[in-house]
Design an enzyme around this catalytic site. Structure first.
Site, PDB file in Angstrom:
ATOM      1  N   TYR A 133      37.730  14.566  24.167  1.00 39.24           N
ATOM      2  CA  TYR A 133      38.359  13.473  25.097  1.00 39.24           C
ATOM      3  C   TYR A 133      39.405  12.395  24.501  1.00 39.24           C
ATOM      4  O   TYR A 133      39.928  11.544  24.931  1.00 39.24           O
ATOM      5  CB  TYR A 133      37.074  12.649  25.702  1.00 39.24           C
ATOM      6  CG  TYR A 133      36.482  13.513  26.601  1.00 39.24           C
ATOM      7  CD1 TYR A 133      35.812  14.411  26.335  1.00 39.24           C
ATOM      8  CD2 TYR A 133      36.411  12.876  28.108  1.00 39.24           C
ATOM      9  CE1 TYR A 133      35.278  15.400  27.190  1.00 39.24           C
ATOM     10  CE2 TYR A 133      35.624  13.601  28.880  1.00 39.24           C
ATOM     11  CZ  TYR A 133      34.984  14.881  28.488  1.00 39.24           C
ATOM     12  OH  TYR A 133      34.219  15.474  29.392  1.00 39.24           O
ATOM     13  N   LYS A 162      26.507  22.568  19.071  1.00 43.04           N
ATOM     14  CA  LYS A 162      26.957  23.875  19.523  1.00 43.04           C
ATOM     15  C   LYS A 162      27.379  24.247  17.896  1.00 43.04           C
ATOM     16  O   LYS A 162      28.572  25.195  17.721  1.00 43.04           O
ATOM     17  CB  LYS A 162      27.981  24.460  20.225  1.00 43.04           C
ATOM     18  CG  LYS A 162      28.192  25.755  20.664  1.00 43.04           C
ATOM     19  CD  LYS A 162      27.150  26.208  21.619  1.00 43.04           C
ATOM     20  CE  LYS A 162      27.322  27.759  21.701  1.00 43.04           C
ATOM     21  NZ  LYS A 162      26.366  28.463  22.205  1.00 43.04           N
ATOM     22  N   ASP A 196      23.323  25.242  25.121  1.00 46.67           N
ATOM     23  CA  ASP A 196      23.155  25.828  26.170  1.00 46.67           C
ATOM     24  C   ASP A 196      21.611  26.052  26.117  1.00 46.67           C
ATOM     25  O   ASP A 196      21.041  25.988  27.404  1.00 46.67           O
ATOM     26  CB  ASP A 196      23.873  27.462  25.957  1.00 46.67           C
ATOM     27  CG  ASP A 196      23.842  27.942  24.494  1.00 46.67           C
ATOM     28  OD1 ASP A 196      23.476  27.273  23.462  1.00 46.67           O
ATOM     29  OD2 ASP A 196      24.318  28.947  24.403  1.00 46.67           O
ATOM     30  N   ASP A 226      28.851  14.374  28.815  1.00 47.08           N
ATOM     31  CA  ASP A 226      29.536  14.348  30.090  1.00 47.08           C
ATOM     32  C   ASP A 226      28.753  15.172  30.908  1.00 47.08           C
ATOM     33  O   ASP A 226      28.535  14.872  31.870  1.00 47.08           O
ATOM     34  CB  ASP A 226      30.996  14.680  30.021  1.00 47.08           C
ATOM     35  CG  ASP A 226      31.784  13.965  31.264  1.00 47.08           C
ATOM     36  OD1 ASP A 226      31.124  13.477  31.961  1.00 47.08           O
ATOM     37  OD2 ASP A 226      32.859  14.346  31.311  1.00 47.08           O
TER      38      ASP A 226
END
Ligand code: NAI
Length: 333
Positions: free
Chosen positions: A124, A171, A204, A228
């Site tokens: 971001y 991740k 995930d 988010d």
């Protein structure tokens, strides 16, 4: 003591739900003086800038603000007001408490968790460019400083609220350097909090576990983009965007806001659910130390939800924004 607070009503349904929230907070007995500013579309029309300097100055001065949703024009042009505010005021932690309400239907029960999202970097930072005509590149920034800061915030919050476990989502199996650094920072900070259980999950798998057994989670800490996405997933677990408050916290300032958008499709019709904004106001009152006033509002909300008579259409009722706020005020003791 009267506290001066910056209020940004925002666009779309923002003014309606802000007005309802102001009334409820006034009725709670919390002595707040509001400094009201335009931001978003209205500010573009008036000043040619969605975030005039005076708004940021007011927040810097008052240290605490309450914000309605603002419309972000899609595509090129103005940068998101929310992102600018977070950067300008170093609001490094985005905090979303997620808890079931007794009387709001959701697929799950027993959820009581807080999602802590890193708010200043990750994907971001807005560093994007075209590579030739047919490719675009966005740069994800992860620093040790910001990662350790957000992880420490999550552990401190867990300790303060008597929570038992912090889960870091990442991740790092694929993004070995960037998410690897975030995970390494979380592991390091966890060592300072032996009283709090720590686990890490690949994001995930974490999503899957959240829909399988959300009640097992307590505090989640995540880099910006995952935070988010999971914050909205979390809102869905407890009854939707209409009932989810949010806070952006920094060392100096704090800005509280409902997590939903400006809902232009229902703006100006007095049918927007004011609850998420009122709940954000409650979080603000707690932050300011107005604890009994916050409890009074929560008790009023529970009564109105239980009676099922003065609810907005999204909650299955036929009442208006103002009427629901008024019912909460009347139910407050
Ligand atoms: P949205 O959250 O405004 O609306 C999604 C759906 O939820 C709509 O059907 C809307 O009517 C409904 N909804 C939202 N809040 C509601 C409430 N309080 N009561 C009843 N129904 C409600 O999301 P959307 O349509 O994607 O975004 C609209 C605008 O809001 C965009 O310009 C977006 O950039 C902006 N936005 C601003 C945010 C902020 O300022 N914090 C956060 C998210 C979006």
């Amino acid at each position: 003591m009267v506290r001066k607070i910056t209020l940004i009503p925002g666009d779309g349904i923002g003014p309606e739900i802000s007005s309802a929230t102001k009334d409820v907070i006034a009725a709670s007995g919390a002595e707040i003086e509001w400094e009201v500013f335009d931001a978003g579309l209205q500010a573009i029309e008036k000043y040619g800038d969605p975030l005039p300097d005076e708004v940021v100055e007011s927040l810097r001065k008052n240290k605490v603000g309450l914000k309605g949703p603002v419309t972000t024009p899609v595509g090129k042009g103005f940068r998101s007001v929310n992102v600018r505010l977070r950067m300008a005021l170093e609001l490094f932690a985005n905090v979303r408490p997620l808890k079931n309400f007794k009387h709001i239907q959701s697929r799950y029960t027993g959820i009581d968790m807080v999602i802590v999202r890193e708010n200043t970097e990750g994907l971001y930072t807005g560093i994007e460019h075209m590579v030739g005509k047919d490719a675009a590149e966005s740069i994800k920034i992860i620093t040790r400083e910001a990662s350790e800061r957000i992880c420490r915030y999550a552990f401190e919050l867990a300790r303060k609220e008597g929570r038992k476990k912090v889960t870091v989502g990442h991740k790092a199996n694929i993004l070995k350097l960037s998410d690897g650094l975030f995970l390494e920072s979380a592991r390091k900070i966890a060592q300072d909090y032996p009283d709090i259980q720590f686990e890490d999950k690949i994001v995930d798998a974490l999503c899957m576990n959240l829909v399988q057994f959300p009640e097992r989670f307590d505090v989640l800490v995540l880099p910006n983009l995952y935070g988010d996405i999971l914050s909205d997933l979390g809102a869905g677990l407890v009854g939707g965007l209409g009932v989810a408050p949010g806070a952006n916290i920094g060392e100096e300032c704090a800005l509280f806001e409902a997590i939903h958008g400006s809902a232009p499709d229902i703006a100006g019709q007095n049918i927007a659910n004011p609850l998420a904004m009122i709940l954000s106001g409650v979080e603000m009152l707690k932050y300011l130390g107005f604890d009994s006033e916050a409890i009074r509002i929560m008790d009023g909300i529970e009564i109105v939800l239980g009676q099922q008579e003065k609810l907005t259409p999204d909650l299955g009722g036929t009442s208006g924004t103002k009427e629901m706020a008024q019912a909460i005020i009347e139910a407050m003791v």
